[in-house]
Design a protein around this motif. Sequence first.
Motif, short mmCIF file in Angstrom:
data_model
loop_
_atom_site.label_atom_id
_atom_site.label_comp_id
_atom_site.label_asym_id
_atom_site.label_seq_id
_atom_site.Cartn_x
_atom_site.Cartn_y
_atom_site.Cartn_z
N ILE A 67 0.84 -1.08 0.10
CA ILE A 67 -0.14 -0.22 -0.02
C ILE A 67 0.70 1.27 0.11
O ILE A 67 1.87 1.43 0.86
CB ILE A 67 -0.82 0.03 0.95
N ARG A 68 0.82 2.09 -1.05
CA ARG A 68 1.76 3.07 -1.21
C ARG A 68 0.77 4.42 -1.04
O ARG A 68 -0.15 4.62 -1.51
CB ARG A 68 2.44 3.23 -2.53
N PRO A 123 -4.80 5.20 1.88
CA PRO A 123 -3.78 4.34 2.23
C PRO A 123 -3.54 4.03 3.83
O PRO A 123 -3.43 2.81 4.09
CB PRO A 123 -2.49 4.98 1.65
N LEU A 124 -3.45 4.99 4.48
CA LEU A 124 -3.09 4.85 6.14
C LEU A 124 -4.13 4.00 6.85
O LEU A 124 -3.81 2.98 7.52
CB LEU A 124 -2.94 6.19 6.79
N ALA A 127 -4.30 0.37 5.34
CA ALA A 127 -3.18 -0.49 6.12
C ALA A 127 -3.45 -1.02 7.47
O ALA A 127 -2.59 -1.97 7.64
CB ALA A 127 -1.76 0.51 6.00
N LEU A 137 3.22 -0.87 4.21
CA LEU A 137 2.93 0.52 3.89
C LEU A 137 4.13 1.44 3.75
O LEU A 137 4.86 1.36 4.42
CB LEU A 137 2.28 1.08 5.17
N PRO A 176 1.24 -2.72 10.66
CA PRO A 176 1.79 -3.07 9.07
C PRO A 176 3.22 -2.89 9.15
O PRO A 176 3.94 -2.54 10.10
CB PRO A 176 1.04 -1.91 8.20
N VAL A 178 6.14 -1.05 7.69
CA VAL A 178 6.11 0.47 7.19
C VAL A 178 7.66 0.83 7.03
O VAL A 178 8.47 0.74 7.83
CB VAL A 178 5.67 1.54 8.46
#
Length: 300
Positions: A67-68, A123-124, A127, A137, A176, A178
Motif C-alpha cells: 500500500i503506497r 492508504p493509511l 493499511a 505500507l 503493518p 512500514v
Amino acid sequence: MSRPLPKSIDDTQTLLASADYVAGRSLATALYLALAMRRPLFLEGEAGVGKTEIAKVVSSTLGRELIRLQCYEGLDVAQAAYEWNYSRQMIEIRMAEAEGEGAASREKLAQDIFSERFLVRRPLLRALQSPGAPPVLLIDELDRTDEPFEAYLLEVLSDWQITVPEIGTIRAAEPPIVVITSNRTREIHDAVKRRCFYHWVDYPDAEQEFEILRRKAPKAADALSREVVAFVQRLRSMDLFKLPGVAETIDWANCLVALDRLALDPETVNNTLGVLLKYQDDIERVAGEEASRLVTEAKT
C-alpha cells in the motif's frame, strides 16, 4: 500467500538478494530489526539510490500487499487516511426525505450516514484494516509534505491507530510493515524519526554497483558494465547539480545494450548523457572533452 519474516540478518540479506536487491550488511541489519521489532524503517538518501525499491522487494518476497502513499505538498488527511463518501450520504438523505420518515428515523439516519459503510479508506486506514497478513505500507518521499502532516502521522506510528471523530478510534489488529522514505529536501521532525529505525542509503561502491548491473542489466557484457560503473563513479565525484543514482546507471547500461555497444566511446556517451544527467547545466559541463577524459579513465 504470505511468507514468514526472516529470522536473522543473513536471512534478510538472502531475502533481498532473491529479488535481485544488492544490500550491504548495515541495511540488512536495519531492515531485520524493523521487521523483528515491528518498528517503521525510515530510509533517507539521494533520489535513485533504491529506497522505494526496498518496500517493493519486502512486499514481493514476503507475499504482502503493498500500500503506497505517495507524498506531495498539500497532502492532507482526506487523501492520506480517510474521507466521507459525501455523494452516497446525500443520496441516502434524499431517499429518506422522499419516504417522509419521522423525527426518530431522521435521528437514526443522522447516525447511519456517519457509519463505516460511508467511509472511504485511503492508504493509511487501509493499511491498518487490511485483511489477512499485515501489508507493507510505503510512505514515499515524506519530505515533500508539510509539517502538519508529519504531526498527524505520530498517532499512526506510535499507536497504530487513526481517530475518526464521528465514529471513534480505529486500531490495527497487527501493525503493518512500514517503510518511510525521504530525499532530504528538508529535515523531517525528530518526533517522527524517534518512532522509526533510521538508515541512510548511500550510493553504492564500485563492486556493489557492478553486482547491481549484473542483476538488473544482465544483457550488458561484464566489460561494458565495469566501464559504465567506473564512468558513473567518477561522475559522482564531480560538483554537479544532481548526481546520477543507481536507477540512472541501470537505465544507461540498458540503453547502451539497446545501441549494441560493447564498450564506451566518447560519441555514444555524449549522445546518451541525458539518460544519466537530468539538468542541462550538468550535461554541458560533462559533454565534450570532459566526457572523453572520463571514458579514457573508465577504461584504465
